[in-house]
Design an enzyme around this catalytic site. Structure first.
Site, PDB file in Angstrom:
ATOM      1  N   MET A  81       0.888  -1.156   0.043  1.00  0.00           N
ATOM      2  CA  MET A  81       0.107  -0.029   0.131  1.00  0.00           C
ATOM      3  C   MET A  81       0.946   1.325  -0.103  1.00  0.00           C
ATOM      4  SD  MET A  81      -3.284  -1.006   2.458  1.00  0.00           S
ATOM      5  CE  MET A  81      -2.058  -1.843   3.481  1.00  0.00           C
ATOM      6  N   CYS A  89      -3.162  -1.522 -10.047  1.00  0.00           N
ATOM      7  CA  CYS A  89      -3.417  -0.299  -9.540  1.00  0.00           C
ATOM      8  C   CYS A  89      -4.212   0.589 -10.363  1.00  0.00           C
ATOM      9  CB  CYS A  89      -1.976   0.574  -9.377  1.00  0.00           C
ATOM     10  SG  CYS A  89      -2.414   2.137  -8.701  1.00  0.00           S
ATOM     11  N   ASN A 117      -7.093 -11.684  -2.427  1.00  0.00           N
ATOM     12  CA  ASN A 117      -7.292 -10.396  -1.843  1.00  0.00           C
ATOM     13  C   ASN A 117      -8.408  -9.342  -2.150  1.00  0.00           C
ATOM     14  OD1 ASN A 117      -6.111  -7.150  -3.180  1.00  0.00           O
ATOM     15  ND2 ASN A 117      -5.874  -7.714  -0.731  1.00  0.00           N
ATOM     16  N   GLY A 154      -5.179  -5.834   3.114  1.00  0.00           N
ATOM     17  CA  GLY A 154      -4.665  -4.530   2.810  1.00  0.00           C
ATOM     18  C   GLY A 154      -5.017  -3.531   3.679  1.00  0.00           C
TER      19      GLY A 154
HETATM   20  C1  LIG Z   1      -3.657   3.516   0.144  1.00  0.00           C
HETATM   21  C2  LIG Z   1      -3.518   2.281  -0.760  1.00  0.00           C
HETATM   22  C3  LIG Z   1      -2.510   1.971  -1.619  1.00  0.00           C
HETATM   23  C4  LIG Z   1      -2.262   1.091  -2.235  1.00  0.00           C
HETATM   24  N1  LIG Z   1      -1.153   0.960  -2.876  1.00  0.00           N
HETATM   25  C5  LIG Z   1      -0.941  -0.141  -3.655  1.00  0.00           C
HETATM   26  C6  LIG Z   1       0.287  -0.454  -4.382  1.00  0.00           C
HETATM   27  O1  LIG Z   1       1.302   0.231  -4.106  1.00  0.00           O
HETATM   28  N2  LIG Z   1       0.376  -1.600  -5.162  1.00  0.00           N
HETATM   29  C7  LIG Z   1      -0.817  -2.408  -5.206  1.00  0.00           C
HETATM   30  O2  LIG Z   1      -0.638  -3.248  -5.884  1.00  0.00           O
HETATM   31  N3  LIG Z   1      -1.956  -2.210  -4.354  1.00  0.00           N
HETATM   32  C8  LIG Z   1      -1.911  -1.222  -3.771  1.00  0.00           C
HETATM   33  N4  LIG Z   1      -3.109  -0.838  -3.329  1.00  0.00           N
HETATM   34  C9  LIG Z   1      -4.320  -1.960  -3.186  1.00  0.00           C
HETATM   35  C10 LIG Z   1      -4.074  -3.218  -2.077  1.00  0.00           C
HETATM   36  O3  LIG Z   1      -2.840  -3.803  -2.052  1.00  0.00           O
HETATM   37  C11 LIG Z   1      -5.213  -4.095  -2.067  1.00  0.00           C
HETATM   38  O4  LIG Z   1      -5.199  -4.935  -3.492  1.00  0.00           O
HETATM   39  C12 LIG Z   1      -6.609  -3.486  -2.082  1.00  0.00           C
HETATM   40  O5  LIG Z   1      -6.429  -2.350  -0.937  1.00  0.00           O
HETATM   41  C13 LIG Z   1      -7.672  -4.348  -1.787  1.00  0.00           C
HETATM   42  O6  LIG Z   1      -7.381  -5.158  -0.365  1.00  0.00           O
HETATM   43  P1  LIG Z   1      -8.149  -4.705   0.885  1.00  0.00           P
HETATM   44  O7  LIG Z   1      -9.734  -4.854   0.633  1.00  0.00           O
HETATM   45  O8  LIG Z   1      -7.829  -5.842   1.778  1.00  0.00           O
HETATM   46  O9  LIG Z   1      -7.489  -3.455   1.277  1.00  0.00           O
HETATM   47  C14 LIG Z   1      -3.194   0.061  -2.352  1.00  0.00           C
HETATM   48  C15 LIG Z   1      -4.445   0.294  -1.710  1.00  0.00           C
HETATM   49  C16 LIG Z   1      -4.719   1.453  -0.785  1.00  0.00           C
HETATM   50  C17 LIG Z   1      -5.989   1.549   0.002  1.00  0.00           C
END
Ligand SMILES: Cc1cc2nc3c(=O)[nH]c(=O)nc-3n(C[C@H](O)[C@H](O)[C@H](O)COP(=O)(O)O)c2cc1C
Length: 347
Positions: A22, A107, A213, A237
């Site tokens: 993240m 992303c 995920n 995440g």
């Molecule tokens: C603030 C933020 C930053 C993120 N940055 C990335 C990142 O750098 N690379 C990536 O693959 N996913 C990124 N994601 C996505 C997360 O890795 C994840 O796939 C997504 O939040 C869904 O999972 P969750 O419901 O557990 O949050 C980001 C998500 C958030 C909220």
């Protein structure tokens, strides 16, 4: 539930509950905390290939201290759209200690997809394949992994094709966020759709591990995501923001002995104090305070929701701590919270 040991090339994470990458959150201090508190694997914030090659990214994400990480591999995520540049970035990352290279194909941010990177690569399968091939070649035998979504939008859910392509090319693990790009973070993650991808891979004879995920927030949702997808592990995440212990706690409930026992409220407050200190040391006080605010806010809201902090107590702390410009003051308040929680636990 069968959650057998999973392998990523030569690495066998101690459990199958990973911390998601993240941007702005999973820096070295946070990853170190999550690892110390039982996460199976952690992934650094995404690095744009150009930014990495200019040498800025490694200073920002940092490698997790060996003492904390132990045998846990340093997993660096790359974003880009030019196979040659991605290959150069992968070589650079390897020279600077990356053990696993993850390719970002998920992303949704306009800033990223506008440059045809991240989830936009799912719309260009030939380019996606060229990138996967180039990064695998450049990684010199180190495992290359892929993180993707279900597709660009509902009319183009091609995660299955992308996963088959990646497995054919030799990717070591695939993480699938159960949403399309157009959903960004709205709606619910579709774990059954991740299961369709898993079944296609298995039908084609690929044993490549898949990580599900999206919306995994506790042990129950982790169990449901695993059951509905048939994936080998989960990635957590947003729910881990302000709760670096969450992946470890989930891992423990999936397989006793694999993670950590649930932390008491007071112990959580101590861990947040420790994280605050580590962030201010790593980024410097000014930037560290800002980085820490996301965690503080999430932790305070969580404690309020659980009833561990009274509503007025929590609102006062939120007002004060999220504006405070002095790390020492914030930490004194946090120590006070830990003390109060200890007292309440005893009572
Ligand atoms: C603030 C933020 C930053 C993120 N940055 C990335 C990142 O750098 N690379 C990536 O693959 N996913 C990124 N994601 C996505 C997360 O890795 C994840 O796939 C997504 O939040 C869904 O999972 P969750 O419901 O557990 O949050 C980001 C998500 C958030 C909220």
């Amino acid at each position: 539930m069968d959650i057998a040991t999973l392998h990523i090339g030569p690495y066998a994470p101690r459990n199958n509950v990973f911390l998601a990458p993240m941007a702005g959150i999973t820096d070295a201090p946070f990853r170190a905390a999550a690892l110390r508190l039982g996460a199976g694997l952690v992934v650094a914030e995404m690095a744009a290939d150009r930014e990495l090659l200019e040498g800025r990214h490694f200073r920002r994400i940092g490698a997790v201290d060996e003492d904390v990480a132990g045998a846990v591999p340093f997993m660096v995520q790359l974003a880009g759209h030019d196979p040659a540049l991605m290959a150069r970035a992968a070589r650079f990352a390897r020279r600077h200690g990356a053990d696993i290279i993850d390719i970002n194909m998920g992303c949704p941010a306009k800033m990223v997809t506008g440059k045809l990177s991240g989830a936009a690569l799912m719309r260009e399968p030939a380019r996606a394949r060229a990138i996967v091939r180039a990064v695998i070649d450049a990684a010199g035998g180190a495992p290359v992994t892929l993180k993707t979504r279900l597709g660009w939008d509902d009319a183009h859910r091609n995660a299955g094709d992308i996963a088959l392509m990646a497995a054919d090319e030799g990717v070591a693990l695939i993480t699938i966020h159960g949403r399309t790009r157009q959903q960004f973070y709205t709606g619910r993650a579709d774990w059954r759709a991740v299961g369709d991808v898993v079944r296609r891979l298995r039908a084609a004879g690929h044993a490549i591990p898949v990580i599900v995920n999206g919306d995994v927030v506790d042990a129950a949702s982790a169990r449901a995501a695993l059951a509905q997808s048939g994936a080998e592990g989960v990635m957590v995440g947003r729910a881990a923001t302000g709760r670096p212990w969450l992946p470890g706690e989930i891992a423990e409930s999936l397989r006793p002995g694999a993670g950590i026992a649930p932390l008491s409220p007071a112990r959580q407050a101590v861990e947040i104090t420790r994280l605050h200190e580590a962030l201010c040391t790593f980024h410097g006080e000014r930037a560290g305070l800002r980085r820490a605010r996301k965690h503080l806010k999430a932790a305070l809201l969580h404690w309020r929701e659980r009833g561990w902090l009274k509503a007025d107590e929590a609102s006062g702390l939120l007002r004060r701590l999220l504006r405070c410009e002095r790390a020492a003051t914030v930490r004194a308040d946090l120590r006070d919270i830990a003390e109060r929680m200890r007292y309440r636990e005893a009572a």
